[in-house]
Design a protein around this motif. Structure first.
Motif, PDB file in Angstrom:
ATOM      1  N   ASP A  22     -11.404 -12.797   5.184  1.00  0.00           N
ATOM      2  CA  ASP A  22     -10.290 -12.210   5.972  1.00  0.00           C
ATOM      3  C   ASP A  22      -9.674 -10.965   5.015  1.00  0.00           C
ATOM      4  N   PHE A  23      -9.514  -9.860   5.459  1.00  0.00           N
ATOM      5  CA  PHE A  23      -8.843  -8.664   4.596  1.00  0.00           C
ATOM      6  C   PHE A  23      -7.266  -8.752   5.033  1.00  0.00           C
ATOM      7  N   ALA A  24      -6.755  -9.330   5.829  1.00  0.00           N
ATOM      8  CA  ALA A  24      -5.193  -9.414   6.225  1.00  0.00           C
ATOM      9  C   ALA A  24      -4.639 -10.619   5.977  1.00  0.00           C
ATOM     10  N   TRP A  25      -4.672 -10.756   4.678  1.00  0.00           N
ATOM     11  CA  TRP A  25      -3.791 -11.810   4.244  1.00  0.00           C
ATOM     12  C   TRP A  25      -2.588 -11.479   3.622  1.00  0.00           C
ATOM     13  N   PHE A  26      -2.355 -10.383   3.525  1.00  0.00           N
ATOM     14  CA  PHE A  26      -0.821  -9.821   3.054  1.00  0.00           C
ATOM     15  C   PHE A  26       0.040  -9.506   4.105  1.00  0.00           C
ATOM     16  N   PRO A  27       1.246  -9.677   3.807  1.00  0.00           N
ATOM     17  CA  PRO A  27       2.207  -9.304   4.901  1.00  0.00           C
ATOM     18  C   PRO A  27       2.489  -7.884   5.102  1.00  0.00           C
ATOM     19  N   PRO A  28       2.684  -7.302   6.200  1.00  0.00           N
ATOM     20  CA  PRO A  28       3.147  -5.841   6.487  1.00  0.00           C
ATOM     21  C   PRO A  28       4.408  -5.507   5.679  1.00  0.00           C
ATOM     22  N   ASP A  29       4.533  -4.303   4.940  1.00  0.00           N
ATOM     23  CA  ASP A  29       5.515  -3.896   4.557  1.00  0.00           C
ATOM     24  C   ASP A  29       5.677  -2.431   4.580  1.00  0.00           C
ATOM     25  N   ASP A  31       7.128   0.175   2.846  1.00  0.00           N
ATOM     26  CA  ASP A  31       6.944   0.835   1.662  1.00  0.00           C
ATOM     27  C   ASP A  31       5.649   1.264   1.205  1.00  0.00           C
ATOM     28  N   VAL A  32       4.946  -0.221   1.258  1.00  0.00           N
ATOM     29  CA  VAL A  32       3.525  -0.120   0.849  1.00  0.00           C
ATOM     30  C   VAL A  32       2.621   0.707   1.858  1.00  0.00           C
ATOM     31  N   PHE A  33       2.915   0.708   3.137  1.00  0.00           N
ATOM     32  CA  PHE A  33       2.118   1.281   4.000  1.00  0.00           C
ATOM     33  C   PHE A  33       2.285   2.819   3.882  1.00  0.00           C
ATOM     34  N   ALA A  34       3.586   2.972   3.885  1.00  0.00           N
ATOM     35  CA  ALA A  34       3.873   4.603   3.616  1.00  0.00           C
ATOM     36  C   ALA A  34       2.974   5.016   2.254  1.00  0.00           C
ATOM     37  N   SER A  35       2.929   4.509   1.188  1.00  0.00           N
ATOM     38  CA  SER A  35       2.117   4.772   0.136  1.00  0.00           C
ATOM     39  C   SER A  35       0.696   4.921   0.478  1.00  0.00           C
ATOM     40  N   HIS A  36       0.034   3.943   1.318  1.00  0.00           N
ATOM     41  CA  HIS A  36      -1.329   4.212   1.623  1.00  0.00           C
ATOM     42  C   HIS A  36      -1.557   5.276   2.429  1.00  0.00           C
ATOM     43  N   THR A  37      -0.508   5.473   3.364  1.00  0.00           N
ATOM     44  CA  THR A  37      -0.564   6.774   4.333  1.00  0.00           C
ATOM     45  C   THR A  37      -0.499   8.007   3.557  1.00  0.00           C
ATOM     46  N   SER A  38       0.351   7.963   2.552  1.00  0.00           N
ATOM     47  CA  SER A  38       0.284   9.269   1.587  1.00  0.00           C
ATOM     48  C   SER A  38      -1.126   9.419   1.235  1.00  0.00           C
ATOM     49  N   LEU A  39      -1.472   8.466   0.562  1.00  0.00           N
ATOM     50  CA  LEU A  39      -3.091   8.623  -0.194  1.00  0.00           C
ATOM     51  C   LEU A  39      -4.092   9.121   0.996  1.00  0.00           C
ATOM     52  N   LEU A  40      -3.943   8.575   1.956  1.00  0.00           N
ATOM     53  CA  LEU A  40      -4.933   8.932   3.001  1.00  0.00           C
ATOM     54  C   LEU A  40      -4.532  10.232   3.555  1.00  0.00           C
ATOM     55  N   GLN A  41      -3.415  10.723   3.454  1.00  0.00           N
ATOM     56  CA  GLN A  41      -3.259  12.173   4.039  1.00  0.00           C
ATOM     57  C   GLN A  41      -3.739  13.020   3.230  1.00  0.00           C
TER      58      GLN A  41
END
Length: 189
Positions: A22-29, A31-41
């Motif tokens: 399972d990849f989804a063992w960490f809780p949503p956040d 700020d972390v999600f926005a950081s991932h989005t910035s890298l993806l963009q």
């Protein structure tokens, strides 16, 4: 030339998947999600192994995700816009648009892709990242270290990966996650 960036979420004890896969063992956040989005963009191309690609494809195949928030919509838009290359010997058809399936990882082809790209390229999946590291193609590793101990699973770096790394940046998030950015030792980029 674009940078090839290995990006992953990793437990404090070094795993990207738990013992059940399972990849989804960490809780949503947010700020972390926005950081991932910035890298993806900032990336034009995403290199994936089959399992991670199938996990991520929901950002295009499930429209309800993007409808949940502006943050999720931004991520979905960036993910859909990027070219995706999936390395799989078993997959016969792509699940999403802008997706190519390659049967095996070819370091020379990835080097050509890096040379021609005007935006960064990310690589996801430990086995694929290990191949890229061993081929000398990875310019940076971005590890989101979660304050969770899994006790086993798939390591972020398989035992056949070898690289000496230099810390180039770190960022602490309010939830205890630390983003560690490394580059291969001796790389001056």
């Amino acid at each position: 030339m674009a940078k090839l960036i290995y990006v992953t979420n990793v437990s404090l004890d070094g795993y990207i998947e738990d013992e059940r896969g399972d990849f989804a063992w960490f809780p949503p956040d947010d700020d972390v999600f926005a950081s991932h989005t910035s890298l993806l963009q900032s990336a034009s191309t995403l290199l994936y192994g089959r399992r991670l690609y199938e996990f991520m494809a929901v950002w295009e195949t499930d429209a309800t995700l993007a409808a949940q928030s502006d943050l999720w919509a931004d991520f979905a838009t960036a993910w859909q816009a990027a070219e995706k290359v999936v390395y799989s010997t078993t997959m016969t058809a792509a699940l999403t648009a802008n997706t190519t399936i390659d049967r095996h990882f070819d370091p020379a082809a990835v080097r050509e892709l890096k040379d021609a790209a005007t935006s960064d390229i990310t690589v996801g999946g430990a086995n694929l990242a290990a191949q890229a590291l061993n081929a000398g193609l990875v310019d940076e590793c971005q590890m989101y270290v979660w304050p969770t101990v899994l006790g086993g699973g798939k390591p972020a770096f398989p035992i056949d990966a070898r690289a000496d790394l230099e810390l180039i940046d770190e960022h602490r998030f309010g939830n205890g996650v630390v983003l560690l950015r490394y580059r291969p030792a001796g790389l001056s980029r």
